[in-house]
Each structure stands twice: as C-alpha cells, then as structure tokens.
Design an enzyme around this catalytic site. Sequence first.
Site, short mmCIF file in Angstrom:
data_model
loop_
_atom_site.label_atom_id
_atom_site.label_comp_id
_atom_site.label_asym_id
_atom_site.label_seq_id
_atom_site.Cartn_x
_atom_site.Cartn_y
_atom_site.Cartn_z
N LYS A 1 0.65 -1.51 0.40
CA LYS A 1 -0.15 -0.08 0.12
C LYS A 1 1.00 1.54 -0.29
O LYS A 1 2.02 0.92 0.80
CB LYS A 1 -1.23 0.02 1.02
CG LYS A 1 -0.58 -0.18 2.58
CD LYS A 1 -1.77 -0.59 3.72
CE LYS A 1 -0.39 -0.37 4.87
NZ LYS A 1 -1.62 -0.80 6.21
N ARG B 1 -10.84 -1.29 14.82
CA ARG B 1 -10.49 -0.48 13.37
C ARG B 1 -11.40 -0.91 12.35
O ARG B 1 -12.94 -0.40 12.41
CB ARG B 1 -9.64 -0.12 13.57
CG ARG B 1 -8.59 0.98 12.14
CD ARG B 1 -7.55 1.09 12.07
NE ARG B 1 -7.14 -0.36 10.79
CZ ARG B 1 -5.30 0.13 10.92
NH1 ARG B 1 -4.99 0.86 10.98
NH2 ARG B 1 -5.29 -1.60 10.68
N TYR C 1 15.71 24.20 16.56
CA TYR C 1 14.42 24.38 17.47
C TYR C 1 14.09 23.68 18.35
O TYR C 1 14.60 22.58 18.76
CB TYR C 1 13.06 24.10 16.95
CG TYR C 1 12.69 24.32 14.71
CD1 TYR C 1 12.78 25.28 14.85
CD2 TYR C 1 13.06 23.93 14.02
CE1 TYR C 1 12.22 26.50 13.48
CE2 TYR C 1 12.87 24.89 12.65
CZ TYR C 1 12.98 25.36 12.66
OH TYR C 1 12.13 26.45 11.53
#
Length: 269
Positions: free
Chosen positions: A42, A136, A258
Amino acid sequence: MTAGGNSDISRVRAHIDIRALKNNVATIRRIVGKSKISAVVKADAYGHGLENICHAIDDVVDGFSVARVCEGVALRRLGTSLPIWVLSGCMSVDELGEIERYELSPVACDLHQIDLLRDSSVSEKVIIKVDTGLGRFGISTTEATELLRHPRWLKEATVILSHLSDADNLASKKTKAQIAEFNSITNKSPIQKSLAASAGLLAWPNSHFDWVRPGIALYGVSPFLGKTGADFGLDPVMTLKSAVVSIRTLAKGRSIGYGGEWICPERMP
Ligand SMILES: *Cc1c(COP(=O)(O)O)cnc(C)c1O
C-alpha cells in the site's frame, strides 16, 4: 563555509536496493516456514515505488495487499496474476465493478460489505475481517462465529483475517489474548487464516497461521522500538543520499536547531 562546487545540491536521491528486498522476502520466508506471504505494498509500496517492488518480488511472494481499490487496479495493470487483497474493502457499488473487473480480493470489514459482496462474481475471493481488539475494522467475534457456523457461501479459498493492535510491544498481554480469540473463532473452520503483520511474524510465532502480511519488515525496517532491521537479518531497501550544503563552526555551549535540543560540547567542528 559552503560545500564545494563539485556536489550537485539539487540531487536528492532515493536508492532502492532490490537485492536487499529479495533478501528480506527470503528472511521472512525462513521465519514463517509454510505460511504464505501477502506482501503489503500500500501507499506506493511504502514510498519505494509500486512498479519496481511488484516486478522484483512477483515470483517469490504468494500475493499482495493494498489499502484501496484504486491501488489494486494499478497493481493488477502491472501484470501480476497473484491474489491482490484490498485491506479496506469495497466502499461503494462503483468500486465493486472495479473489484470484479480486476479480480481483486476485497476484505469485507462489516456485515454491509459482506452482503454487498456475497452476490458478486468475486464472492469466492472475499476475505472476512474480524475485530479481535484493534477496534478499527471488522465484524465482531459473535458475528464471525455465527458466519462460520453457517458457511453458506464461504468457500475453502475464503480467508478470515484479523489485525493485532500491540504486537510491537513485547511485554503486552494483549497479543496473546488476540491470538486466543482469533483461534476460538476460527479453529473449527477449514477456511484460511491470516493475523500477523511484520511485528506478529517477527515476534509471535503463534500468530503466523496460513498467511502473513509483512509491510515494514519487507522494506528492512524493524517495527520494534530499540531494535533495528539488522537484528532480524533484514536489510534496508531505501537509502537516501544528498549533498552537504553547509558546514558551520559553533562555539562550545551553543545550541543547534528548534528548541535547542543539541548543545555543542566543545567548539565544533
Ligand atoms: C498496513 C497493514 C499491514 C502491514 O503492516 P506492517 O506493520 O507494515 O507490517 C498488514 N495488515 C493490515 C491490515 C494493514 O493495514
């Protein structure tokens, strides 16, 4: 200082190592023994490129899995004749047409999808999904038990499938419970069974059943925190290469990035 003119900074390249991919299939084959392999491709084969990956392993796996019908159509058009499982199933009557035309195997995730597919020309290819704890997709344990007790249209080729929710956590008790629940639903039925994705096949031998569905492991990546693919004999399939665009000199104690997560322990470089 800027890196020298001999490097082409616009060239960021992902190198795909087909030898590594084939090694990973062989490693998975060794681990799962007689279980068949449905290679999960996928999302463009996890970003590795569907076409290359499909052509490279078409003759060494037993099937493919994709998430959506359109991915299954693209895969069939590449010429494979292996079973193609569509993991999220058939979402509409339009998709049913494509599923029939391209001979895809839809995973039926609820009773509505089962009804839709039962009367179609692909009824023999339908895969039943049961929810054993991921919450799910999938019919309930009670619904699955009932369906298998009256197997009207279920054929021997039919596969029953479930998905583990915590297989990457070796300390979790949930996986054993899910395997036991899957067994209790399916053990009296002759139809084929599939439970394990990468973490299941690598760490939980009792989850192998008739078909395993490796995704991330196929590409050489470990699904476990603190372990690498190499710990399981898996080789990385993708290597990303770019050019160094800047080398800075920073004083001891200066932070980088950061949130300043990295502090220079000395003047660097
Ligand atoms: C994505 C997926 C897999 C493959 O999972 P990995 O952890 O990448 O091996 C297997 N089965 C189902 C149902 C999936 O959605």
